[in-house]
Design a protein around this motif. Structure first.
Motif, short mmCIF file in Angstrom:
data_model
loop_
_atom_site.label_atom_id
_atom_site.label_comp_id
_atom_site.label_asym_id
_atom_site.label_seq_id
_atom_site.Cartn_x
_atom_site.Cartn_y
_atom_site.Cartn_z
N LYS A 123 -15.25 -14.26 46.49
CA LYS A 123 -15.26 -14.41 47.94
C LYS A 123 -16.62 -14.95 48.39
N ASN A 124 -16.61 -15.69 49.47
CA ASN A 124 -17.84 -16.22 50.05
C ASN A 124 -18.37 -15.20 51.06
N THR A 125 -19.32 -14.39 50.62
CA THR A 125 -19.85 -13.32 51.48
C THR A 125 -21.37 -13.40 51.58
N ALA A 126 -21.90 -12.72 52.59
CA ALA A 126 -23.32 -12.83 52.91
C ALA A 126 -24.23 -12.17 51.88
N LEU A 127 -23.77 -11.07 51.27
CA LEU A 127 -24.64 -10.27 50.39
C LEU A 127 -24.19 -10.30 48.93
N ASP A 128 -23.22 -11.14 48.60
CA ASP A 128 -22.82 -11.34 47.20
C ASP A 128 -22.35 -10.06 46.51
N MET A 129 -21.74 -9.16 47.22
CA MET A 129 -21.32 -7.90 46.62
C MET A 129 -20.09 -8.10 45.75
N GLY A 130 -20.06 -7.38 44.61
CA GLY A 130 -18.89 -7.51 43.75
C GLY A 130 -18.79 -6.41 42.72
N TRP A 157 -17.72 -4.93 38.85
CA TRP A 157 -18.27 -5.30 37.54
C TRP A 157 -19.73 -5.78 37.73
N CYS A 158 -20.42 -5.14 38.68
CA CYS A 158 -21.82 -5.50 39.02
C CYS A 158 -21.94 -7.01 39.25
N GLN A 159 -21.21 -7.48 40.24
CA GLN A 159 -21.19 -8.91 40.60
C GLN A 159 -20.70 -9.77 39.43
N GLY A 160 -19.90 -9.15 38.56
CA GLY A 160 -19.35 -9.87 37.42
C GLY A 160 -20.28 -9.94 36.22
N ARG A 161 -21.47 -9.32 36.32
CA ARG A 161 -22.43 -9.41 35.21
C ARG A 161 -22.14 -8.41 34.11
N ASP A 162 -21.46 -7.30 34.45
CA ASP A 162 -21.21 -6.24 33.46
C ASP A 162 -19.73 -6.25 33.06
N PRO A 163 -19.41 -6.66 31.85
CA PRO A 163 -18.02 -6.74 31.44
C PRO A 163 -17.36 -5.39 31.19
N GLN A 164 -18.15 -4.29 31.20
CA GLN A 164 -17.63 -2.98 30.81
C GLN A 164 -17.26 -2.10 32.00
N THR A 165 -17.94 -2.25 33.14
CA THR A 165 -17.89 -1.22 34.17
C THR A 165 -17.30 -1.77 35.47
N ARG A 207 -16.04 -0.36 38.18
CA ARG A 207 -16.34 0.28 39.47
C ARG A 207 -17.79 0.14 39.90
N LEU A 208 -18.60 -0.55 39.11
CA LEU A 208 -20.01 -0.75 39.46
C LEU A 208 -20.08 -1.85 40.51
N LEU A 209 -20.31 -1.45 41.75
CA LEU A 209 -20.28 -2.36 42.90
C LEU A 209 -21.71 -2.73 43.28
N CYS A 210 -22.15 -3.90 42.83
CA CYS A 210 -23.54 -4.33 43.04
C CYS A 210 -23.65 -5.27 44.22
#
Length: 331
Positions: free
Chosen positions: A144-151, A153-161, A163-166
């Motif tokens: 999604k195009n959002t102001a704070l880049d929240m996502g 899997w820790c913005q997609g960086r962590d393939p394991q977790t 629920r990690l909302l970074c």
């Protein structure tokens, strides 16, 4: 709630491309982050660090409203809590306001926040996103195009977790700085999917009823200086005595001598319990299960008193001597 209009530097498209470069074949820099699970348990995940952003010299001006949720006094004599939101469009602001209200009500119902509620100022910064939602919700790969880049899997960086909302902490702090003061920043994502993360900016799913507990736990760190009381991921501690008041390497619990044997608000009795501050052995916590170990619990006596002490250090008027009432003499 009163509303003011302020301005904030926003990223240009050129600045969006200015990320730290990692040499080909080099392992990315890693960091431990708290992960909050639906059952209330808390763990740590080793996650790739977010790329560093360039400074605000690359930014243009954008507008953001600051809404006064609760103001009880001057910021010099208050604790200022600032909410910022991500994935909320202009049409979603009613939802965002409801999310902020519910999270603040949940936080202020827990001691010692309940007793000191009137010493908090609470601000809501209306960060407008082009699209509703957050990245990787409901499935990984949906952006999604959002102001704070929240996502997730820790913005997609962590393939394991999942629920990690970074969140992009740099952007979140810059928006929070529009409030009169920001002693703690909480970023809410426009999602009902459970998730959150710790860090210099705590995150939580705005429309998930369970996620508000994350903010309470994080304020235990940022206000009270409390250590985590869970015992993951290390084995045996062999270092020096920890500085945090709620953990000790002394199996007698002498650090909490005046409290030993007393009942605690989290349902336990103060006495050393092995396993704390990420170690399974060699460190002790005051009770079996406070909110610094499991979400949904109360602070134990040690943690609660540490929080009150921190309130008094931050808020000068709490230290003013109380003048007893004058009792007329009996004729």
């Amino acid at each position: 709630m009163r509303r003011t209009r302020l301005v904030l530097p926003a990223l240009t498209m050129a600045a969006l491309a200015l990320f730290a470069q990692v040499p080909v074949g080099a392992a990315p820099a890693m960091e431990w982050r708290e992960v909050f699970n639906e059952d209330g348990s808390i763990t740590q995940a080793l996650t790739p660090k977010a790329p560093k952003e360039k400074s605000s010299e690359f930014r243009l001006l954008a507008a953001a409203d600051v809404v006064e949720v609760q103001k009880t006094g001057d910021s010099a004599d208050r604790f200022d809590l600032v909410f910022v939101g991500d994935g909320y469009t202009a049409d979603d602001l009613e939802t965002y306001s409801a999310n902020v209200k519910s999270k603040w009500e949940e936080l202020s119902a827990v001691e010692p926040f309940k007793s000191y509620k009137e010493y908090f100022n609470v601000w809501q910064v209306n960060v407008i996103s082009p699209e509703s939602g957050v990245d990787h919700d409901p499935t990984k790969g949906l952006l999604k195009n959002t102001a704070l880049d929240m996502g997730f899997w820790c913005q997609g960086r962590d393939p394991q977790t999942e629920r990690l909302l970074c969140v992009n902490e740099t952007k979140a702090k810059e928006f929070a700085a529009l409030a009169p003061q920001a002693d703690q920043v909480i970023a809410l994502g426009n999602t009902s999917k459970y998730g959150g993360a710790g860090g210099s900016v705590a995150t939580a799913s705005g429309s998930n009823a369970q996620a508000g507990q994350i903010a309470i736990h994080e304020l235990g760190h940022s206000i009270g200086g409390l250590a985590d009381e869970y015992d993951y991921p290390y084995a045996t501690y062999t270092g020096s005595e920890p500085r945090e008041i709620n953990v000790t390497k002394d199996p007698t619990g002498a650090k909490w001598g005046e409290y030993l044997g007393q009942p605690s608000p989290d349902g336990g009795v103060i006495g050393p319990v092995e396993g704390a501050r990420y170690y399974k052995s060699g460190l002790y916590r005051p009770t079996a299960n406070s909110i610094m170990r499991t979400l949904g619990k109360e602070f134990n006596s040690i943690g609660r008193d540490a929080m009150v002490k921190a309130f008094k250090a931050k808020i000068p008027s709490l230290n003013n001597p109380v003048t007893p009432p004058v009792v007329p003499a009996t004729p």
